[in-house]
Scaffold this motif. Structure first.
Motif, PDB file in Angstrom:
ATOM      1  N   SER A  16      55.327  38.197  32.708  1.00 14.46           N
ATOM      2  CA  SER A  16      56.311  37.142  32.956  1.00 14.46           C
ATOM      3  C   SER A  16      57.611  37.694  33.516  1.00 14.46           C
ATOM      4  O   SER A  16      58.356  36.987  34.180  1.00 14.46           O
ATOM      5  N   PHE A  17      57.887  38.996  33.267  1.00 12.93           N
ATOM      6  CA  PHE A  17      59.150  39.590  33.707  1.00 12.93           C
ATOM      7  C   PHE A  17      58.983  40.488  34.931  1.00 12.93           C
ATOM      8  O   PHE A  17      59.891  40.614  35.736  1.00 12.93           O
ATOM      9  N   PHE A  18      57.826  41.136  35.028  1.00 13.94           N
ATOM     10  CA  PHE A  18      57.722  42.182  36.039  1.00 13.94           C
ATOM     11  C   PHE A  18      56.541  41.956  36.978  1.00 13.94           C
ATOM     12  O   PHE A  18      56.535  41.008  37.726  1.00 13.94           O
ATOM     13  N   GLY A  19      55.541  42.877  36.931  1.00 18.73           N
ATOM     14  CA  GLY A  19      54.534  42.911  37.975  1.00 18.73           C
ATOM     15  C   GLY A  19      53.594  41.729  37.988  1.00 18.73           C
ATOM     16  O   GLY A  19      52.836  41.518  37.051  1.00 18.73           O
ATOM     17  N   CYS A  20      53.637  40.970  39.036  1.00 20.27           N
ATOM     18  CA  CYS A  20      52.694  39.867  39.209  1.00 20.27           C
ATOM     19  C   CYS A  20      52.275  39.835  40.665  1.00 20.27           C
ATOM     20  O   CYS A  20      53.103  39.643  41.547  1.00 20.27           O
ATOM     21  N   GLY A  21      50.997  40.072  40.902  1.00 18.90           N
ATOM     22  CA  GLY A  21      50.489  40.022  42.261  1.00 18.90           C
ATOM     23  C   GLY A  21      49.268  39.133  42.299  1.00 18.90           C
ATOM     24  O   GLY A  21      48.851  38.562  41.291  1.00 18.90           O
ATOM     25  N   SER A  22      48.682  38.980  43.477  1.00 20.34           N
ATOM     26  CA  SER A  22      47.465  38.190  43.603  1.00 20.34           C
ATOM     27  C   SER A  22      46.485  38.902  44.508  1.00 20.34           C
ATOM     28  O   SER A  22      46.873  39.639  45.423  1.00 20.34           O
ATOM     29  N   VAL A  23      45.212  38.694  44.249  1.00 21.44           N
ATOM     30  CA  VAL A  23      44.141  39.338  44.996  1.00 21.44           C
ATOM     31  C   VAL A  23      43.837  38.520  46.246  1.00 21.44           C
ATOM     32  O   VAL A  23      43.663  37.299  46.155  1.00 21.44           O
ATOM     33  N   PRO A  24      43.768  39.162  47.423  1.00 17.42           N
ATOM     34  CA  PRO A  24      43.397  38.419  48.632  1.00 17.42           C
ATOM     35  C   PRO A  24      42.042  37.728  48.461  1.00 17.42           C
ATOM     36  O   PRO A  24      41.158  38.235  47.791  1.00 17.42           O
ATOM     37  N   VAL A  25      41.897  36.583  49.044  1.00 12.82           N
ATOM     38  CA  VAL A  25      40.694  35.749  49.052  1.00 12.82           C
ATOM     39  C   VAL A  25      40.520  35.004  47.726  1.00 12.82           C
ATOM     40  O   VAL A  25      40.469  33.781  47.698  1.00 12.82           O
ATOM     41  N   THR A  26      40.411  35.732  46.601  1.00 17.69           N
ATOM     42  CA  THR A  26      40.178  35.051  45.328  1.00 17.69           C
ATOM     43  C   THR A  26      41.451  34.416  44.792  1.00 17.69           C
ATOM     44  O   THR A  26      41.403  33.430  44.065  1.00 17.69           O
ATOM     45  N   GLY A  27      42.610  35.006  45.105  1.00 13.25           N
ATOM     46  CA  GLY A  27      43.878  34.472  44.629  1.00 13.25           C
ATOM     47  C   GLY A  27      44.153  34.740  43.159  1.00 13.25           C
ATOM     48  O   GLY A  27      45.131  34.224  42.606  1.00 13.25           O
ATOM     49  N   LYS A  29      45.606  36.128  39.844  1.00 12.36           N
ATOM     50  CA  LYS A  29      46.841  36.806  39.472  1.00 12.36           C
ATOM     51  C   LYS A  29      46.501  38.077  38.706  1.00 12.36           C
ATOM     52  O   LYS A  29      45.556  38.098  37.923  1.00 12.36           O
ATOM     53  N   GLN A  30      47.274  39.141  38.925  1.00 14.09           N
ATOM     54  CA  GLN A  30      46.995  40.397  38.253  1.00 14.09           C
ATOM     55  C   GLN A  30      48.277  41.094  37.836  1.00 14.09           C
ATOM     56  O   GLN A  30      49.313  40.952  38.475  1.00 14.09           O
ATOM     57  N   LEU A  31      48.171  41.836  36.734  1.00 16.79           N
ATOM     58  CA  LEU A  31      49.288  42.625  36.234  1.00 16.79           C
ATOM     59  C   LEU A  31      49.511  43.821  37.141  1.00 16.79           C
ATOM     60  O   LEU A  31      48.565  44.490  37.539  1.00 16.79           O
ATOM     61  N   ASN A  32      50.766  44.099  37.471  1.00 22.38           N
ATOM     62  CA  ASN A  32      51.059  45.224  38.354  1.00 22.38           C
ATOM     63  C   ASN A  32      52.367  45.883  37.942  1.00 22.38           C
ATOM     64  O   ASN A  32      53.444  45.458  38.340  1.00 22.38           O
ATOM     65  N   LEU A  33      52.257  46.931  37.117  1.00 22.28           N
ATOM     66  CA  LEU A  33      53.420  47.707  36.686  1.00 22.28           C
ATOM     67  C   LEU A  33      53.581  48.971  37.515  1.00 22.28           C
ATOM     68  O   LEU A  33      54.537  49.713  37.323  1.00 22.28           O
ATOM     69  N   VAL A  34      52.636  49.228  38.407  1.00 22.35           N
ATOM     70  CA  VAL A  34      52.589  50.490  39.147  1.00 22.35           C
ATOM     71  C   VAL A  34      52.738  50.220  40.635  1.00 22.35           C
ATOM     72  O   VAL A  34      52.043  49.368  41.187  1.00 22.35           O
ATOM     73  N   ALA A 144      41.627  44.796  46.613  1.00 20.06           N
ATOM     74  CA  ALA A 144      42.078  44.067  45.426  1.00 20.06           C
ATOM     75  C   ALA A 144      43.017  44.904  44.565  1.00 20.06           C
ATOM     76  O   ALA A 144      43.521  44.400  43.547  1.00 20.06           O
ATOM     77  N   LYS A 145      43.243  46.162  44.954  1.00 19.46           N
ATOM     78  CA  LYS A 145      44.131  47.063  44.203  1.00 19.46           C
ATOM     79  C   LYS A 145      43.760  47.116  42.724  1.00 19.46           C
ATOM     80  O   LYS A 145      44.606  47.044  41.833  1.00 19.46           O
ATOM     81  N   HIS A 146      42.477  47.263  42.486  1.00 19.82           N
ATOM     82  CA  HIS A 146      41.990  47.330  41.112  1.00 19.82           C
ATOM     83  C   HIS A 146      42.494  48.571  40.382  1.00 19.82           C
ATOM     84  O   HIS A 146      42.679  48.538  39.154  1.00 19.82           O
ATOM     85  N   ALA A 147      42.693  49.674  41.093  1.00 18.42           N
ATOM     86  CA  ALA A 147      43.218  50.875  40.440  1.00 18.42           C
ATOM     87  C   ALA A 147      44.626  50.628  39.919  1.00 18.42           C
ATOM     88  O   ALA A 147      44.960  51.011  38.795  1.00 18.42           O
ATOM     89  N   ASN A 148      45.473  49.994  40.740  1.00 16.34           N
ATOM     90  CA  ASN A 148      46.840  49.654  40.299  1.00 16.34           C
ATOM     91  C   ASN A 148      46.787  48.808  39.033  1.00 16.34           C
ATOM     92  O   ASN A 148      47.523  49.045  38.072  1.00 16.34           O
TER      93      ASN A 148
END
Length: 283
Positions: A16-27, A29-34, A144-148
């Motif tokens: 809610s405060f920091f990393g929020c991204g989305s995966v292309p095509v599927t859309g 939302k994913q956690l992204n602190l890196v 999809a930046k699954h490693a991140n």
């Protein structure tokens, strides 16, 4: 149970405060602190170390096939990213495809588009279309930046009972540890592994679409996984980062109609790679 609740709460709070991204095509939302730069730096170092010691295949025909199929899919994905609001991400990829001399039935992807295929998987792929199932899946992990995301989840899990400030204050240290730290079984089996299976199924879904974009028939995916299932039983699904072959086949059959909408039936001609782009993702 309490530990799981704490971890989930922290992930929701951080998101809610920091990393929020989305995966292309599927859309999704994913956690992204890196940051991408942090992940790519670790990835390039690990990939360089691997390539220095890996027994690169001397099979010129199969090596050429791996590079052709991989580049076809990468080209199609880059075109999609450029045309659908993700053009800023293209610079993150420097696609490279290698075939390794090994009987291991496997392939893996490093962030930034470094993909390695083992010779042992080729009897199961059988042809270019079967190989496109594998390559589409691996390209999907990168896009999809699954490693991140997984590194972010590991950081959140490790610091699940600590103040949020500690995660942020020691971020660079946390990122370095994320790829190797041994986390508790409660977090591992309760949070990280199921989430990783979700990522694997997402990579299957995206892989179908990406191979279709490149002109390879995604209908071949179910047959490939049926051949893979003949290898025999492995780790129980609830303890594995990968879904069972049966689970994959059922989900692929559900995802196939959407993927077929992208299928043109004419693989693109490979182009010279112009894009410059840590965790290893195993097939």
């Amino acid at each position: 149970m309490l530990k799981r609740i704490l971890i989930l709460s922290l992930i929701a709070y951080v998101l809610s405060f920091f990393g929020c991204g989305s995966v292309p095509v599927t859309g999704r939302k994913q956690l992204n602190l890196v940051s991408n730069n942090e992940v790519l730096a670790l990835s390039l170092q690990q990939y360089g170390d691997f390539i220095k010691s890996a027994p690169i295949s001397t099979d010129q025909v199969n090596t050429a096939m791996v590079r052709k199929v991989g580049q076809n899919i990468a080209n199609a994905v880059v075109t999609y990213l450029q045309n659908n609001g993700y053009a800023d991400q293209v610079k993150d990829y420097s696609w490279e495809f290698n075939l390794v001399k090994s009987d291991e039935v496997n392939a893996f992807c490093m962030p930034g588009g470094k993909i390695v295929v083992y010779e042992g998987i080729l009897p199961y792929t059988q042809n270019q279309t079967g190989l496109a199932v594998v390559m589409g899946h691996e390209v999907a992990h990168a896009v999809a930046k699954h490693a991140n995301e997984r590194m972010s989840n590991q950081i959140a899990a490790e610091y699940g009972t600590s103040a949020l400030g500690k995660v942020l204050d020691g971020k660079s240290v946390a990122v370095q540890k994320a790829g190797a730290v041994a986390i508790g079984l409660g977090a591992q089996y309760g949070i990280l592994l199921p989430y990783s299976r979700k990522q694997e199924l997402e990579a299957d879904q995206l892989g179908l679409i990406f191979m279709a974009m490149a002109g390879y028939d995604p209908s071949a995916a179910a047959a490939f996984w049926q051949r893979m299932s003949q290898k025999g039983a492995g780790t129980p699904e609830f303890m594995s980062t990968h879904p069972s072959d049966e689970t994959r086949i059922k989900q692929i059959q559900k995802d196939l109609p959407e993927a077929l909408k992208y299928y043109k039936g004419t693989p693109a001609t490979p182009k010279t790679n112009s894009a410059k782009t840590s965790e290893k993702w195993s097939f």
